[in-house]
Design a protein around this motif. Structure first.
Motif, mmCIF file in Angstrom:
data_model
loop_
_atom_site.group_PDB
_atom_site.id
_atom_site.type_symbol
_atom_site.label_atom_id
_atom_site.label_comp_id
_atom_site.label_asym_id
_atom_site.label_seq_id
_atom_site.Cartn_x
_atom_site.Cartn_y
_atom_site.Cartn_z
ATOM 1 N N TYR A 16 41.744 -45.413 -84.285
ATOM 2 C CA TYR A 16 40.350 -45.004 -84.264
ATOM 3 C C TYR A 16 39.455 -45.773 -84.070
ATOM 4 O O TYR A 16 38.421 -45.756 -83.402
ATOM 5 C CB TYR A 16 40.218 -43.799 -85.374
ATOM 6 C CG TYR A 16 38.799 -43.020 -85.244
ATOM 7 C CD1 TYR A 16 38.597 -42.071 -84.238
ATOM 8 C CD2 TYR A 16 37.790 -43.656 -86.272
ATOM 9 C CE1 TYR A 16 37.168 -41.556 -84.108
ATOM 10 C CE2 TYR A 16 36.523 -43.095 -86.098
ATOM 11 C CZ TYR A 16 36.347 -41.887 -84.884
ATOM 12 O OH TYR A 16 35.088 -41.130 -84.845
ATOM 13 N N ALA A 17 39.361 -46.713 -85.202
ATOM 14 C CA ALA A 17 38.304 -47.713 -85.152
ATOM 15 C C ALA A 17 38.688 -49.231 -85.427
ATOM 16 O O ALA A 17 39.526 -49.323 -86.177
ATOM 17 C CB ALA A 17 37.198 -47.560 -86.149
ATOM 18 N N TYR A 56 37.002 -52.975 -85.883
ATOM 19 C CA TYR A 56 35.828 -53.909 -86.345
ATOM 20 C C TYR A 56 36.229 -55.301 -85.828
ATOM 21 O O TYR A 56 36.864 -56.100 -86.861
ATOM 22 C CB TYR A 56 35.527 -53.808 -87.711
ATOM 23 C CG TYR A 56 34.158 -54.820 -88.009
ATOM 24 C CD1 TYR A 56 33.118 -54.637 -87.321
ATOM 25 C CD2 TYR A 56 34.303 -55.722 -88.885
ATOM 26 C CE1 TYR A 56 31.966 -55.495 -87.631
ATOM 27 C CE2 TYR A 56 33.103 -56.553 -89.278
ATOM 28 C CZ TYR A 56 32.082 -56.505 -88.684
ATOM 29 O OH TYR A 56 31.022 -57.318 -88.707
ATOM 30 N N HIS A 63 24.064 -49.917 -80.494
ATOM 31 C CA HIS A 63 24.256 -48.719 -81.231
ATOM 32 C C HIS A 63 22.894 -48.871 -82.236
ATOM 33 O O HIS A 63 22.952 -49.951 -83.115
ATOM 34 C CB HIS A 63 25.575 -48.619 -81.998
ATOM 35 C CG HIS A 63 25.835 -47.413 -82.446
ATOM 36 N ND1 HIS A 63 25.230 -46.824 -83.799
ATOM 37 C CD2 HIS A 63 26.639 -46.371 -82.278
ATOM 38 C CE1 HIS A 63 25.693 -45.716 -84.137
ATOM 39 N NE2 HIS A 63 26.545 -45.322 -82.964
ATOM 40 N N ARG A 113 41.957 -55.417 -77.513
ATOM 41 C CA ARG A 113 42.221 -54.014 -77.091
ATOM 42 C C ARG A 113 43.596 -53.499 -76.565
ATOM 43 O O ARG A 113 43.656 -52.288 -76.729
ATOM 44 C CB ARG A 113 41.014 -53.677 -75.835
ATOM 45 C CG ARG A 113 39.740 -53.830 -76.358
ATOM 46 C CD ARG A 113 38.588 -53.339 -75.337
ATOM 47 N NE ARG A 113 38.438 -51.929 -75.158
ATOM 48 C CZ ARG A 113 38.022 -51.319 -73.919
ATOM 49 N NH1 ARG A 113 37.632 -52.152 -72.977
ATOM 50 N NH2 ARG A 113 37.994 -50.227 -74.173
ATOM 51 N N ILE A 166 34.153 -52.050 -82.390
ATOM 52 C CA ILE A 166 32.766 -52.215 -83.053
ATOM 53 C C ILE A 166 32.459 -53.670 -83.464
ATOM 54 O O ILE A 166 33.385 -54.279 -84.052
ATOM 55 C CB ILE A 166 32.725 -51.325 -84.296
ATOM 56 C CG1 ILE A 166 33.140 -49.988 -84.060
ATOM 57 C CG2 ILE A 166 31.161 -51.407 -84.831
ATOM 58 C CD1 ILE A 166 33.714 -49.176 -85.179
ATOM 59 N N CYS A 184 40.844 -46.126 -79.302
ATOM 60 C CA CYS A 184 40.286 -46.954 -80.324
ATOM 61 C C CYS A 184 38.881 -47.598 -79.893
ATOM 62 O O CYS A 184 38.990 -48.170 -79.146
ATOM 63 C CB CYS A 184 41.291 -47.834 -80.850
ATOM 64 S SG CYS A 184 40.731 -48.515 -82.579
ATOM 65 N N MET A 185 37.945 -47.343 -80.744
ATOM 66 C CA MET A 185 36.849 -47.674 -80.657
ATOM 67 C C MET A 185 36.543 -49.128 -81.308
ATOM 68 O O MET A 185 37.102 -49.486 -82.140
ATOM 69 C CB MET A 185 35.648 -47.018 -81.397
ATOM 70 C CG MET A 185 34.295 -47.314 -81.381
ATOM 71 S SD MET A 185 33.146 -46.256 -82.299
ATOM 72 C CE MET A 185 34.343 -44.954 -82.959
ATOM 73 N N THR A 218 39.972 -59.316 -86.333
ATOM 74 C CA THR A 218 39.642 -57.807 -86.214
ATOM 75 C C THR A 218 40.192 -56.949 -87.597
ATOM 76 O O THR A 218 41.440 -57.512 -88.047
ATOM 77 C CB THR A 218 39.958 -57.157 -85.165
ATOM 78 O OG1 THR A 218 39.450 -57.834 -83.832
ATOM 79 C CG2 THR A 218 39.769 -55.824 -85.280
ATOM 80 N N THR A 265 41.241 -53.171 -88.414
ATOM 81 C CA THR A 265 41.420 -51.905 -87.743
ATOM 82 C C THR A 265 42.517 -50.956 -88.266
ATOM 83 O O THR A 265 43.557 -51.563 -88.961
ATOM 84 C CB THR A 265 41.850 -52.490 -86.292
ATOM 85 O OG1 THR A 265 41.969 -51.196 -85.534
ATOM 86 C CG2 THR A 265 43.376 -52.980 -86.342
ATOM 87 N N ASP A 266 42.250 -49.675 -87.872
ATOM 88 C CA ASP A 266 43.606 -48.791 -88.285
ATOM 89 C C ASP A 266 44.346 -48.483 -87.072
ATOM 90 O O ASP A 266 45.315 -47.831 -87.017
ATOM 91 C CB ASP A 266 42.877 -47.654 -88.796
ATOM 92 C CG ASP A 266 41.856 -46.821 -87.720
ATOM 93 O OD1 ASP A 266 41.918 -47.203 -86.642
ATOM 94 O OD2 ASP A 266 40.952 -46.159 -88.311
#
Length: 150
Positions: A78-79, A81, A134, A105, A115, A112-113, A72, A74-75
């Motif tokens: 928020y998001a 990937y 999406h 997660r 994606i 945090c999403m 992954t 990630t920040d």
């Protein structure tokens, strides 16, 4: 494999976000998955860069054998990937992919999403574990040359 023996095997597995990863071991795992068809398994230099630059990697281990990976970028707030979710074909259908996602997660802020772009063979898997499609995902292919050193 019976449900009981699958549960016993799953109890043997360990999940880590701090395991030292050898590029050849990771490539060998990808070759034992359908994701290997779409990743540069013949380019250890690219794979090493993939590992070095992902900022969250969760792995699944059966003893000393790498059997799954969630890679992954990630920040963390928020998001995130999830660029790769790969489970050794011999270990699939035991909840390892779901557990790798859960472990990922747990390391993110609750809001945090997560994606991802599904591999064609896994497209039907993700709705079963809570992902929603999406309609506005877009991609653009990579350039042919590596960036020049600045």
């Amino acid at each position: 494999m019976s449900e009981n023996s699958a549960n016993m095997m799953n109890d043997r597995l360990t999940y880590r976000d701090d395991a030292p990863l050898d590029v050849d071991t990771v490539i060998a795992l990808y070759k034992r998955t359908s994701l290997g068809e779409r990743r540069p398994v013949d380019r250890p230099d690219v794979f090493q860069c993939m590992l070095d630059n992902a900022n969250l990697i969760v792995t699944a281990w059966d003893g000393h054998q790498l059997v799954g990976i969630a890679r992954t970028m990630t920040d963390f707030s928020y998001a995130a990937y999830l660029s790769d979710l790969a489970v050794d074909e011999a270990y699939q259908k035991q909840g390892i992919g779901r557990r790798l996602i859960d472990e990922t997660r747990q390391r993110l802020w609750p809001e945090c999403m997560l994606i991802l772009l599904a591999a064609p063979a896994a497209n039907d898997y993700y709705p079963k574990i809570g992902f929603e499609p999406h309609p506005r995902a877009w991609t653009i292919g990579g350039r042919k040359k590596k960036p020049s050193a600045g």
